[in-house]
Motif scaffolding. Structure first.
Motif, short mmCIF file in Angstrom:
data_model
loop_
_atom_site.label_atom_id
_atom_site.label_comp_id
_atom_site.label_asym_id
_atom_site.label_seq_id
_atom_site.Cartn_x
_atom_site.Cartn_y
_atom_site.Cartn_z
N PHE A 37 0.85 -1.18 0.00
CA PHE A 37 0.00 0.00 0.00
C PHE A 37 0.90 1.24 0.00
CE2 PHE A 37 -4.25 -1.73 1.07
CZ PHE A 37 -3.89 -3.06 1.31
N ARG A 38 0.34 2.37 -0.35
CA ARG A 38 1.11 3.61 -0.28
C ARG A 38 0.22 4.75 0.18
NH1 ARG A 38 2.19 4.62 -6.79
NH2 ARG A 38 0.06 5.24 -7.34
N GLN A 39 0.87 5.73 0.77
CA GLN A 39 0.15 6.90 1.23
C GLN A 39 0.98 8.14 0.97
OE1 GLN A 39 -1.14 6.85 5.35
NE2 GLN A 39 -2.77 8.32 4.90
N ALA A 40 0.42 9.02 0.16
CA ALA A 40 1.06 10.30 -0.13
C ALA A 40 0.54 11.35 0.85
CB ALA A 40 0.75 10.72 -1.56
N PRO A 41 1.31 12.40 1.08
CA PRO A 41 0.87 13.44 2.01
C PRO A 41 -0.50 14.01 1.63
CG PRO A 41 3.17 13.76 1.44
CD PRO A 41 2.65 12.67 0.55
N GLY A 42 -1.38 14.05 2.60
CA GLY A 42 -2.71 14.61 2.37
C GLY A 42 -3.68 13.69 1.66
N LYS A 43 -3.25 12.45 1.39
CA LYS A 43 -4.12 11.50 0.69
C LYS A 43 -4.34 10.26 1.54
CE LYS A 43 -2.94 12.89 -4.03
NZ LYS A 43 -2.53 12.41 -5.38
N GLU A 44 -5.39 9.53 1.19
CA GLU A 44 -5.67 8.28 1.89
C GLU A 44 -4.70 7.19 1.43
OE1 GLU A 44 -10.48 8.80 2.67
OE2 GLU A 44 -9.72 7.17 1.43
N ARG A 45 -4.50 6.20 2.29
CA ARG A 45 -3.68 5.06 1.92
C ARG A 45 -4.40 4.29 0.82
NH1 ARG A 45 -0.95 1.70 6.72
NH2 ARG A 45 -0.45 3.85 7.23
N GLU A 46 -3.66 3.85 -0.18
CA GLU A 46 -4.27 3.11 -1.29
C GLU A 46 -3.51 1.82 -1.57
OE1 GLU A 46 -4.09 5.33 -4.94
OE2 GLU A 46 -1.93 5.57 -4.86
N GLY A 47 -4.24 0.83 -2.04
CA GLY A 47 -3.62 -0.43 -2.41
C GLY A 47 -2.86 -0.30 -3.71
N VAL A 48 -1.71 -0.95 -3.77
CA VAL A 48 -0.85 -0.89 -4.95
C VAL A 48 -0.75 -2.25 -5.62
CG1 VAL A 48 1.51 -0.46 -5.74
CG2 VAL A 48 0.49 1.01 -3.98
N SER A 49 -0.44 -3.28 -4.83
CA SER A 49 -0.23 -4.60 -5.39
C SER A 49 -0.36 -5.64 -4.30
CB SER A 49 1.15 -4.68 -6.05
OG SER A 49 1.34 -5.93 -6.67
N SER A 103 -10.50 -7.31 -4.05
CA SER A 103 -11.64 -7.94 -4.71
C SER A 103 -12.50 -6.88 -5.36
CB SER A 103 -12.46 -8.74 -3.70
OG SER A 103 -13.61 -9.31 -4.31
N GLY A 104 -12.74 -7.04 -6.64
CA GLY A 104 -13.58 -6.08 -7.33
C GLY A 104 -13.06 -4.66 -7.25
N GLY A 105 -11.76 -4.51 -7.19
CA GLY A 105 -11.17 -3.18 -7.15
C GLY A 105 -11.06 -2.59 -5.75
N THR A 106 -11.58 -3.29 -4.77
CA THR A 106 -11.52 -2.82 -3.38
C THR A 106 -10.38 -3.54 -2.66
OG1 THR A 106 -13.88 -2.38 -3.31
CG2 THR A 106 -12.75 -2.61 -1.20
N TRP A 107 -9.53 -2.75 -2.02
CA TRP A 107 -8.39 -3.28 -1.28
C TRP A 107 -8.72 -3.31 0.20
CZ3 TRP A 107 -3.81 -4.72 -3.81
CH2 TRP A 107 -3.75 -4.39 -5.17
N ARG A 108 -8.34 -4.40 0.85
CA ARG A 108 -8.54 -4.53 2.29
C ARG A 108 -7.22 -4.91 2.93
NH1 ARG A 108 -12.81 -6.98 -0.20
NH2 ARG A 108 -14.89 -6.11 0.21
N ALA A 109 -6.95 -4.31 4.06
CA ALA A 109 -5.70 -4.58 4.77
C ALA A 109 -6.00 -5.17 6.14
CB ALA A 109 -4.90 -3.29 4.92
N SER A 110 -5.07 -5.96 6.62
CA SER A 110 -5.17 -6.49 7.98
C SER A 110 -4.51 -5.51 8.94
CB SER A 110 -4.47 -7.85 8.06
OG SER A 110 -3.06 -7.66 8.10
N ARG A 111 -4.39 -5.91 10.18
CA ARG A 111 -3.75 -5.05 11.18
C ARG A 111 -2.23 -5.20 11.19
NH1 ARG A 111 -2.90 -8.12 15.99
NH2 ARG A 111 -3.80 -10.21 15.86
N PHE A 112 -1.70 -6.08 10.33
CA PHE A 112 -0.26 -6.34 10.34
C PHE A 112 0.45 -5.46 9.31
CE2 PHE A 112 -0.85 -9.51 13.32
CZ PHE A 112 -1.70 -10.51 12.90
N TRP A 113 1.05 -4.40 9.79
CA TRP A 113 1.73 -3.43 8.94
C TRP A 113 3.21 -3.34 9.27
CZ3 TRP A 113 -0.73 -1.08 4.99
CH2 TRP A 113 -2.13 -0.95 5.03
N GLY A 114 4.01 -2.99 8.25
CA GLY A 114 5.38 -2.61 8.50
C GLY A 114 5.46 -1.12 8.80
#
Length: 123
Positions: A37-49, A103-114
């Motif tokens: 995932f990535r997050q740019a300043p002032g933007k929401e976190r988005e799924g990448v791959s 799924s269907g263009g929607t990204w979901r993340a778990s609580r396990f982040w780096g």
């Protein structure tokens, strides 16, 4: 205890390349999907791959298709994101996530982040 450690970020000129790594520990290798995932300043976190744990299927956001490639080590404890033809709009903090889904263009993340690695694309 699940631990994810990203590395490989940096400053690169437009059109350049970087390879990010996500080293995972504390979880069964290959048991979880791993996503970027990535997050740019002032933007929401988005799924990448994302790469699936079952058969290694790879998924990409439309904005990076054809430029980014996700892969994993044979031991399945490290996931890579090869980023080519980088653009200024790719500038962001990049995070990996264990358990990510798309799924269907929607990204979901778990609580396990780096902790993230910064990518800056600028001339």
């Amino acid at each position: 205890q699940v631990q994810l450690v990203e590395s490989g970020g940096g400053l690169v000129q437009p059109g350049g390349s970087l390879k990010l790594s996500c080293a995972a520990s504390g979880l069964t290798p290959g048991y979880y999907n791993i996503g970027w995932f990535r997050q740019a300043p002032g933007k929401e976190r988005e799924g990448v791959s994302c790469i699936t744990n079952t058969d290694g299927t790879t998924l990409y956001a439309d904005s990076v298709k054809g430029r980014f490639t996700i892969s994993r080590s044979s031991a399945k404890n490290t996931v890579y994101l090869q980023m080519n033809n980088l653009k200024p709009e790719d500038t962001a903090m990049y995070y990996c996530n264990a358990g990510a889904e798309q799924s269907g263009g929607t990204w979901r993340a778990s609580r396990f982040w780096g902790q993230g690695t910064q990518v800056t694309v600028s001339s």
